[in-house]
Enzyme design. Structure first.
Site, mmCIF file in Angstrom:
data_model
loop_
_atom_site.group_PDB
_atom_site.id
_atom_site.type_symbol
_atom_site.label_atom_id
_atom_site.label_comp_id
_atom_site.label_asym_id
_atom_site.label_seq_id
_atom_site.Cartn_x
_atom_site.Cartn_y
_atom_site.Cartn_z
ATOM 1 N N LEU A 127 1.270 -0.703 0.117
ATOM 2 C CA LEU A 127 -0.070 -0.451 0.055
ATOM 3 C C LEU A 127 0.444 1.149 0.057
ATOM 4 O O LEU A 127 2.073 1.586 0.165
ATOM 5 C CB LEU A 127 -0.676 0.005 1.438
ATOM 6 C CG LEU A 127 -1.869 -1.396 1.430
ATOM 7 C CD1 LEU A 127 -2.686 -0.534 2.757
ATOM 8 C CD2 LEU A 127 -2.922 -0.680 0.563
ATOM 9 N N ASP A 128 0.134 2.581 -0.754
ATOM 10 C CA ASP A 128 1.029 3.313 -0.647
ATOM 11 C C ASP A 128 1.875 3.388 0.689
ATOM 12 O O ASP A 128 0.520 3.919 2.022
ATOM 13 C CB ASP A 128 0.749 4.492 -0.780
ATOM 14 C CG ASP A 128 0.277 4.746 -2.582
ATOM 15 O OD1 ASP A 128 1.318 3.918 -3.553
ATOM 16 O OD2 ASP A 128 -0.592 4.803 -3.426
ATOM 17 N N ARG A 129 2.570 4.486 0.735
ATOM 18 C CA ARG A 129 2.834 5.639 2.504
ATOM 19 C C ARG A 129 1.271 5.814 3.381
ATOM 20 O O ARG A 129 0.883 5.208 4.576
ATOM 21 C CB ARG A 129 3.719 6.054 2.440
ATOM 22 C CG ARG A 129 4.252 6.376 3.595
ATOM 23 C CD ARG A 129 5.904 7.545 3.234
ATOM 24 N NE ARG A 129 5.871 8.046 4.851
ATOM 25 C CZ ARG A 129 7.131 8.675 5.767
ATOM 26 N NH1 ARG A 129 8.599 8.868 4.487
ATOM 27 N NH2 ARG A 129 7.755 8.980 6.520
ATOM 28 N N THR A 142 -1.433 5.511 2.417
ATOM 29 C CA THR A 142 -3.155 5.213 2.555
ATOM 30 C C THR A 142 -3.325 3.631 3.710
ATOM 31 O O THR A 142 -2.255 3.285 3.958
ATOM 32 C CB THR A 142 -3.327 3.962 1.121
ATOM 33 O OG1 THR A 142 -2.771 4.969 -0.237
ATOM 34 C CG2 THR A 142 -4.451 3.121 1.312
#
Length: 322
Positions: A147-149, A151
């Site tokens: 996951l994106d940082r 998110t």
């Protein structure tokens, strides 16, 4: 007095990828073969091209294939580790409290926003490093996806090699029902809308890598946007993705003219400033649910991650449309 043990001469090592290791990201493959070497050092070797796959350069996210020949350069395992610092205060407790499920195969977290899934790019400790430092007694623990940082939400880690390969098989075959909760800027017109637009990563002149819609060279990407609640400045959406490309939802949302609220790279910066006054301090994107059946065990998982209070408060402060 006894002499300190002498390090053996450092030499280039060539490793052939076996079927057991096939499908691993190259950075994780190297971590296993370079025990004791900091992840930041491994990324530096990759950037400089000192690691070669089949005599060519390869990126950290390259997934190794059975028969690949990986050149591993001479690396001292005795150099001090940069990540041997203690965990940030409270981080271990936050991660323990974020556990949604733990069984013999998987560990699933409601990942906090602002915490990367792994170290690198100036961050020494991410989720995976923190969990390994916490002394949970895990003989095997690997990220099953990312996951994106910024998110939050459902993050799956594998607790054995069999489960890791099985989850990767599901990712490749589209066997995971992934639902995100996103607040999009502006008033969405109409009902649900599917976006099929290829995505490609490009390097900007300033050296920052960005993802953009590219129908000719981009990789297939599919997102279904479903409006849940409409506000005067934004629309709350469920987003179901059939693929999992880098920044997929953020780029597809911006492509529709309704970027993710709070997105600093693809967003509406004026609207972001207004929403910040309502308490939105990061992008409003949350991996709220996953449903899948793990092939190796036959177990079906239905996982839901509650929305963090800070985002729920933003929704309460928005003015709903009648």
């Amino acid at each position: 007095m006894s002499k300190a043990p002498q390090s053996s001469p450092l030499t280039v090592v060539y490793v052939q990828v076996s079927a057991v290791d096939a499908g691993q990201r190259l950075d994780n493959f190297l971590m296993r073969h370079l025990k004791g070497v900091p992840r930041t050092r491994i990324y530096r070797l990759l950037r400089k091209g000192e690691v070669r796959v089949n005599k060519g350069r390869a990126k950290p996210d390259y997934r190794v294939v059975t028969g690949d020949q990986v050149r591993i350069p001479p690396v001292s395992r005795d150099e001090p580790r940069r990540d041997d610092r203690p965990l940030a205060p409270g981080l271990a407790d936050r991660l323990e409290q974020s556990v949604l499920l733990a069984d013999d195969d998987l560990l699933v977290l409601n990942k906090p926003a602002g915490l990367p899934v792994h170290g690198g790019s100036g961050v020494a400790v991410g989720v995976i490093e923190a969990l390994r430092k916490m002394g949970r007694g895990e003989p095997f623990l690997e990220l099953a996806h990312r996951l994106d940082r910024e998110t939050s939400g459902c993050l799956v880690l594998a607790r054995n090699r069999r489960a890791l390969l099985a989850f990767h098989e599901l990712l490749r075959d589209g066997g995971i029902d992934k639902i995100y909760l996103a607040l999009l800027v502006g008033q969405w017109q109409g009902e649900e809308r599917r976006v099929n637009a290829g995505l490609a990563r490009h390097m900007r002149r300033d050296g920052i890598r960005r993802v953009q819609v590219d129908e000719e060279e981009g990789r297939d990407a599919d997102s279904l946007f479903i409006p849940l609640q409409r506000f005067d400045q934004a629309t709350l959406m469920d987003v179901r993705i059939g693929t999992g490309r880098t920044h997929q939802i953020r780029v597809h949302a911006a492509h529709t003219g309704h970027p993710v609220a709070g997105d600093r790279h693809y967003g509406d910066f004026e609207c972001n400033r207004r929403l910040k006054q309502l308490g939105l301090k990061r992008q409003f994107l949350h991996a709220r649910a996953l449903t899948f059946t793990l092939p190796c065990s036959g177990r079906t998982y239905t996982l839901e991650a509650p929305l963090e209070p800070a985002l729920a408060q933003v929704l309460e402060r928005l003015a709903p449309l009648d």
